[in-house]
Enzyme design. Sequence first.
Site, PDB file in Angstrom:
ATOM      1  N   HIS A 194       0.812  -1.219   0.000  1.00 13.33           N
ATOM      2  CA  HIS A 194       0.000   0.000   0.000  1.00 13.33           C
ATOM      3  C   HIS A 194       0.848   1.272   0.000  1.00 13.33           C
ATOM      4  O   HIS A 194       0.341   2.349  -0.310  1.00 13.33           O
ATOM      5  CB  HIS A 194      -0.999   0.001   1.174  1.00 13.33           C
ATOM      6  CG  HIS A 194      -0.410   0.285   2.509  1.00 13.33           C
ATOM      7  ND1 HIS A 194      -0.234  -0.694   3.473  1.00 13.33           N
ATOM      8  CD2 HIS A 194       0.015   1.428   3.082  1.00 13.33           C
ATOM      9  CE1 HIS A 194       0.276  -0.145   4.563  1.00 13.33           C
ATOM     10  NE2 HIS A 194       0.433   1.140   4.349  1.00 13.33           N
ATOM     11  N   ASP A 228      -0.382  -7.428   1.121  1.00 14.18           N
ATOM     12  CA  ASP A 228       0.236  -6.138   1.435  1.00 14.18           C
ATOM     13  C   ASP A 228       1.760  -6.220   1.509  1.00 14.18           C
ATOM     14  O   ASP A 228       2.390  -5.685   2.420  1.00 14.18           O
ATOM     15  CB  ASP A 228      -0.331  -5.580   2.744  1.00 14.18           C
ATOM     16  CG  ASP A 228      -0.129  -4.073   2.854  1.00 14.18           C
ATOM     17  OD1 ASP A 228       0.069  -3.430   1.807  1.00 14.18           O
ATOM     18  OD2 ASP A 228      -0.157  -3.543   3.976  1.00 14.18           O
ATOM     19  N   SER A 304       4.670   2.104   7.939  1.00 15.04           N
ATOM     20  CA  SER A 304       4.276   0.997   7.067  1.00 15.04           C
ATOM     21  C   SER A 304       5.466   0.458   6.288  1.00 15.04           C
ATOM     22  O   SER A 304       6.207   1.202   5.648  1.00 15.04           O
ATOM     23  CB  SER A 304       3.207   1.476   6.093  1.00 15.04           C
ATOM     24  OG  SER A 304       2.034   1.854   6.770  1.00 15.04           O
TER      25      SER A 304
END
Length: 449
Positions: A194, A228, A304
């Site tokens: 992402h 992801d 992330s």
Amino acid sequence: MEQGREVVLTYRPEQSAEPVVLRYERELPCRMRREREELSRRELSRALARAAGTERKRKAPRRGVRAAVGVALLAALVCLGVGIWYVQSYVLDRPGGGDAGSQPPDGDYYYYYWEDQEREPQETTIHTYRPYGGSGARLELVSAGEDAQALTPGEVYDRVRPSTVTVLGEDAEGYSVGTGVIFTEDGYILTNYHVIDGCSACQVWITDEYGVDSVYDALLVGGDADQDLAVLKIDAQGLTPAEFGVSDELSVGDPVYAIGNPLGLELRSTFTDGIVSAVNRDVDVDGVIMTLIQTNAALNSGNSGGPLINQYGQVVGINTIKMMSGYDTLEGLGFAIPTSLAQRWVNELIEYGELQPQPLLGLTISRIPEVLDGELTGLRVEEVSPGLGGEAAGVEVGDYILSFNGQEITRIEQILSIRQTLSVGDMVEIQVWRDGEILTLTMEMMAGE
């Protein structure tokens, strides 16, 4: 006149004489004359009004007027607050908000919430790196071992920080900022999908021990939105790869650490700590069930794709989500993709550029081991899915699995761990206990629809 007597003469003015007063006068300045004349006119007007009985008393403001003024001020304050909130939420916090295209924003604009959200599919057009099957690069896991010595937090940071990078994705609206982990010395980097989802270009910033940045254009090796994960490649040699550990060795309460770029570029390489709050936590993320490590180590937008690290300085997870809510305050709910799951996916991305069909057992197995005849321990088969490997091998409901692929089984996590090493088409030996008899069956690993 007698001789020798003194005579004193005195002057006595007459009673009618007027005293003399000496006085110095000069003309007033023009400004003072005007003020004095104005004051005199006002005093004269008041005097005439009092004499005529027409002077009016000054009225106090009515109560209704004061209330109206107060409501107007309150409304103005509310409008000001709404305006500030709008600018903050929809301009400054938006990808590229404020000054899109000139400076990267301070934040990774995409992160998950606890509430269900639907993501609009976006096309990722980053140039790809395609030596499929020929690069020889692989993600390898190293067990910490029973004799491993725990490191101090500072030692953990010093060991993993050189392997932690900043990932900067560029799309039509601006930038997204995330974190990545180097896992080969020639520039293979692991991050979250992402972070680069929908991007047309990507850069990797590597910061040395002196705080100097080296910036590289990154190519996309492969990625998968559901899991992801994304693998990037930069043209570099002699980098410091992180050591990846076995996440299956984690237990609840173990200390863990995170390194990342919370809120973007300004706070790069921020180090936080916590514990493992749960292992193998199933979380529904946009309709996809992800099995994750839960931790209370502080994770924020920009973390992330960064490493979750055990006490031995090994990367055991890739930080991916933080639970958030618009209705309540949530703290200490971060999640990471376990390395024991990520290893297979990363190596498939390197080999094929995409994930391959995952082999399924076609069995629903109890988590609670049961003691059978003698000293045997097995896991009961609760359900057999039609058309998959379990049914084809002859496994039945009520059987107890004793071993799988030659390994004795006492926990379902052992079967799942073995399955991660298998591919569609592999033939696996499975040993079951049925009605007091031990049977050896052969199962073909099949892909689900």
